[in-house]
Design a protein around this motif. Sequence first.
Motif, short mmCIF file in Angstrom:
data_model
loop_
_atom_site.label_atom_id
_atom_site.label_comp_id
_atom_site.label_asym_id
_atom_site.label_seq_id
_atom_site.Cartn_x
_atom_site.Cartn_y
_atom_site.Cartn_z
N ILE A 268 0.83 -1.21 0.00
CA ILE A 268 0.00 0.00 0.00
C ILE A 268 0.86 1.25 0.00
O ILE A 268 1.84 1.37 0.74
N SER A 270 0.48 5.81 -0.66
CA SER A 270 -0.46 6.93 -0.79
C SER A 270 -0.75 7.22 -2.26
O SER A 270 -1.79 7.79 -2.61
N THR A 359 -2.89 2.04 -4.26
CA THR A 359 -3.43 2.94 -3.24
C THR A 359 -4.49 2.19 -2.43
O THR A 359 -4.97 1.12 -2.85
N PRO A 360 -4.88 2.74 -1.27
CA PRO A 360 -5.97 2.11 -0.52
C PRO A 360 -7.23 1.91 -1.36
O PRO A 360 -7.91 0.87 -1.25
N GLU A 361 -7.54 2.87 -2.20
CA GLU A 361 -8.73 2.76 -3.05
C GLU A 361 -8.58 1.62 -4.06
O GLU A 361 -9.54 0.88 -4.32
N ASP A 392 -1.17 0.09 7.84
CA ASP A 392 -1.61 0.76 6.60
C ASP A 392 -2.96 0.21 6.15
O ASP A 392 -3.84 0.97 5.72
N ASP A 395 -5.72 1.32 8.77
CA ASP A 395 -5.97 2.76 8.84
C ASP A 395 -6.41 3.38 7.52
O ASP A 395 -6.97 4.48 7.51
N HIS A 396 -6.18 2.67 6.40
CA HIS A 396 -6.50 3.28 5.11
C HIS A 396 -7.43 2.44 4.23
O HIS A 396 -8.31 2.99 3.58
N VAL A 397 -7.25 1.13 4.20
CA VAL A 397 -8.13 0.29 3.37
C VAL A 397 -9.44 0.00 4.09
O VAL A 397 -10.52 0.09 3.48
N PRO A 399 -11.17 1.76 6.33
CA PRO A 399 -12.15 2.86 6.22
C PRO A 399 -12.78 2.97 4.84
O PRO A 399 -13.97 3.31 4.72
N GLU A 400 -12.01 2.69 3.80
CA GLU A 400 -12.56 2.72 2.44
C GLU A 400 -13.63 1.65 2.26
O GLU A 400 -14.68 1.88 1.65
#
Length: 431
Positions: A268, A270, A359-361, A392, A395-397, A399-400
């Motif tokens: 992952i 940014s 990216t997380p998205e 990572d 905290d980022h995937v 929430p998506e």
Amino acid sequence: MHLNAFLMGVGHHEAAWRHPLTEPRRITDLRHFQELARIAERGKLDSLFLADGLALAGNVRHNALGGLEPLTLLAALAAVTEHVGLIATVSTTYNEPFHVARKFASLDHISGGRAGWNIVTSAGEAEAGNFGLERPAHGERYRRAEEFLQVATALWDSWADDAVLGDRQSGIYADISRVRPINHEGTHFRVKGPLNIQRPPQGHPLLVQAGSSEDGKEFAARHAEAVFTAQQTLEDAQEFYADLKGRLPAYGRQPHQVKILPGISPIIGSTEREALRLEKELEELIVPAYGVQQLSNILGVDLAAYPLDGPLPDTPPNPDGQQSRVQLIRDLAGRGNLTIREVISKLAGGRGHRVVAGTPEQIADELQEWYENGAADGFNIMPPHLPGGLADFVDHVVPELQIRGLFRKDYEGRTLRDHYGLARPAQAVVA
């Protein structure tokens, strides 16, 4: 969807220990794993999972190997978490049912109903050598596993849920008519019972399986409640999903009673460029000699004599080895016309599991596509480096996925079975 964190040392990429994002000496540090467990629980993940083998699985000269025994470690992690499930690998080939049933019952009590057992049959020759035994044939290992699980479940059921009275006035602690021997006599085991610990809070710990051979899929269809699997493409994952779910009616089971979780190693960043840069950094740290040895062990053929930049040799399969993983590797090599060096690079990140950099998205897109198109009920998340790779993802995937309505925002139950939406097994032995 269901999400499990597959924790391995300082990361799943075989070169993770060489990267400045990790500290390889932490593979036997309890605080390292406590931090990972807290991260997984912060992300509301269903469970965390510790794999295991009964031999040093690789060349310790080139990798940070030699970790903690999973059940011991999970008991310690239970004390610093409240919700996340705790799944451990234990072999049916080099253990006894009474020991294993007792240990998992203990972990389930210690954790308040969060234990899970990943059932393996141990394919490696090195493991057999550590017990002074010859490696059993593939089919024989699964026949032993069948009886092993039969004994273990009977032992968990040897105490009725209402056996303990705790009547101080009468002096009766337990109703002995509700605690009974199992008197098992089979091909592989003779076990009297009862178990010397009360029935687990979940009835039985969650039963997990990871073999994808024909024997493995039949075992999973009959017994497993979650299945960890390695699939490289959406089409392969869909085929495996439909095949395994299609076997369930023969055993009186419904599709929702088995959760299929393909492994995925998410790298992952940014930005996509940042993720690809990290992937390249890890690839550049691969030790080719280590990869050759690992690949040789899986395929059952010594690849040291073949050129690194030549094709994977066409050798006969070992009928007693890791059948499904060998086929996956051969399919991977054939699909891309890969050299041995390229196969090693592909396997370094996840040993045959899918590796995705983005990216997380983009990671969430990949998970959503598989989840919504009949390929998965969730995923076995294999961070390439730890602890950062798990943080990572959480905290980022996560929430998506929550924004898309694909994953919980909070726990709704306390047990591992609650998280996976699975019923508590009814009493089977004690009337």
